[in-house]
Design a protein around this motif. Sequence first.
Motif, PDB file in Angstrom:
ATOM      1  N   GLY A  96       0.816  -1.211   0.000  1.00 57.75           N
ATOM      2  CA  GLY A  96       0.000   0.000   0.000  1.00 57.75           C
ATOM      3  C   GLY A  96       0.846   1.255   0.000  1.00 57.75           C
ATOM      4  O   GLY A  96       0.533   2.232  -0.702  1.00 57.75           O
ATOM      5  N   ALA A  97       1.927   1.243   0.756  1.00 58.07           N
ATOM      6  CA  ALA A  97       2.822   2.404   0.788  1.00 58.07           C
ATOM      7  C   ALA A  97       3.508   2.603  -0.553  1.00 58.07           C
ATOM      8  O   ALA A  97       3.746   3.741  -0.983  1.00 58.07           O
ATOM      9  CB  ALA A  97       3.858   2.232   1.899  1.00 58.07           C
ATOM     10  N   ILE A  98       3.830   1.505  -1.249  1.00 54.57           N
ATOM     11  CA  ILE A  98       4.473   1.610  -2.561  1.00 54.57           C
ATOM     12  C   ILE A  98       3.562   2.331  -3.546  1.00 54.57           C
ATOM     13  O   ILE A  98       3.973   3.282  -4.223  1.00 54.57           O
ATOM     14  CB  ILE A  98       4.832   0.219  -3.107  1.00 54.57           C
ATOM     15  N   VAL A  99       2.325   1.863  -3.665  1.00 56.55           N
ATOM     16  CA  VAL A  99       1.433   2.430  -4.686  1.00 56.55           C
ATOM     17  C   VAL A  99       1.099   3.886  -4.383  1.00 56.55           C
ATOM     18  O   VAL A  99       1.055   4.731  -5.296  1.00 56.55           O
ATOM     19  CB  VAL A  99       0.158   1.581  -4.846  1.00 56.55           C
ATOM     20  N   LEU A 100       0.881   4.209  -3.109  1.00 61.99           N
ATOM     21  CA  LEU A 100       0.575   5.604  -2.777  1.00 61.99           C
ATOM     22  C   LEU A 100       1.808   6.488  -2.946  1.00 61.99           C
ATOM     23  O   LEU A 100       1.693   7.651  -3.374  1.00 61.99           O
ATOM     24  CB  LEU A 100       0.041   5.694  -1.351  1.00 61.99           C
TER      25      LEU A 100
END
Length: 362
Positions: A96-100
């Motif tokens: 989730g942190a990667i995509v955001l």
Amino acid sequence: MFGVKDYPAALEWVARRAEAFVIPVAALIVGMAIFSLFILAVGKSPVQLYEMMWRGGFGSWFSIQNSLSRAAPLLLTALCVALPARLGLVVIGGEGAIVLGGVAAAAAGAALNGAPSFIVILVMGVAGMAAGGIWIGTVGALRHYRAVNETISSLLMAYIAIALMNQLVEGPLRDPASLNKPSTKPLAEAYRIGNISGMEVHWGLVIGIVACVLSWVLIEKTRWGFAARIAGGNVKAAQVQGLAVGPLIVGFTALAGGFAGLAGMLEVAAVQGSANASLAAGYGYTGVLVAFLARHNPLAIIPVAFLLGGIDASGGLIQRRMDLPDATVLVLQGMLFIVILFSETLYGRFKAFNPDLWKRVA
């Protein structure tokens, strides 16, 4: 000079450190042996499979460069797991942190179009780290202040982040020219991160290695790292000693998420050129395996990420030469993860790794 009397001390030093190396390596071998049975069951040769895996990941300079490129994001996503683990937290929502982080970086790059390249790349990095840090830092805040299990919340928030990314990329941030595959506006060439001189590997690899080294220094050589290790061992004892456990948890999880967000920014600026659905490539979940195999040691993450990057890079060759599905590598990673989790129960059970045993050696 090294004398006979120094042997017990040397053996004791080796025993203290051997367990953290021998057990993960043994788990890796056992996991691959179990996977070999799976390959035999589908009528294929494990020997040929591992030969293809070696050739695809490490057998040539081209393969090595491909493995290093895939290892670059794994270095940062593994830190997203390893840093909270020092506080006794199991955070598995780095995806989730990667995509955001990737979306935030792409939005920042589009907003600053025309500004000097150094400024834009710097702002993109800050935006990516901020988005990832806020996202995973929220997991830490929920854990400390509301007693929400961080493993469940980070995993669920990863799905929310992917849905949010899709909404933004297909909605307000969409490039009208992207028809079949919605994406943000492509970055100008001046805002792209290039390759290391003489290699087909982008500078994200160097950034990831530096991040691992700095994380090791933070954990092993600073008072914040010392406090984190105490809190990870016993939260109540840390509170009795007057340590601010809440800020430690939120701070370490935010930093961990910041590294994963930076991985997303690098995927946009060095690989994809824009934010799209390809950001959710599974690096966040593979990073969990890397961190556990490295025993949450930031320095050990470096070779383990290269190993897992090589296995991932070999997937295409295995699919073409052995007529196996592209999910074969994912099955191997899943089996390795199960065996590694089981191996956690073995620590402290073997007398050979007990330093006190070697103190008595004459």
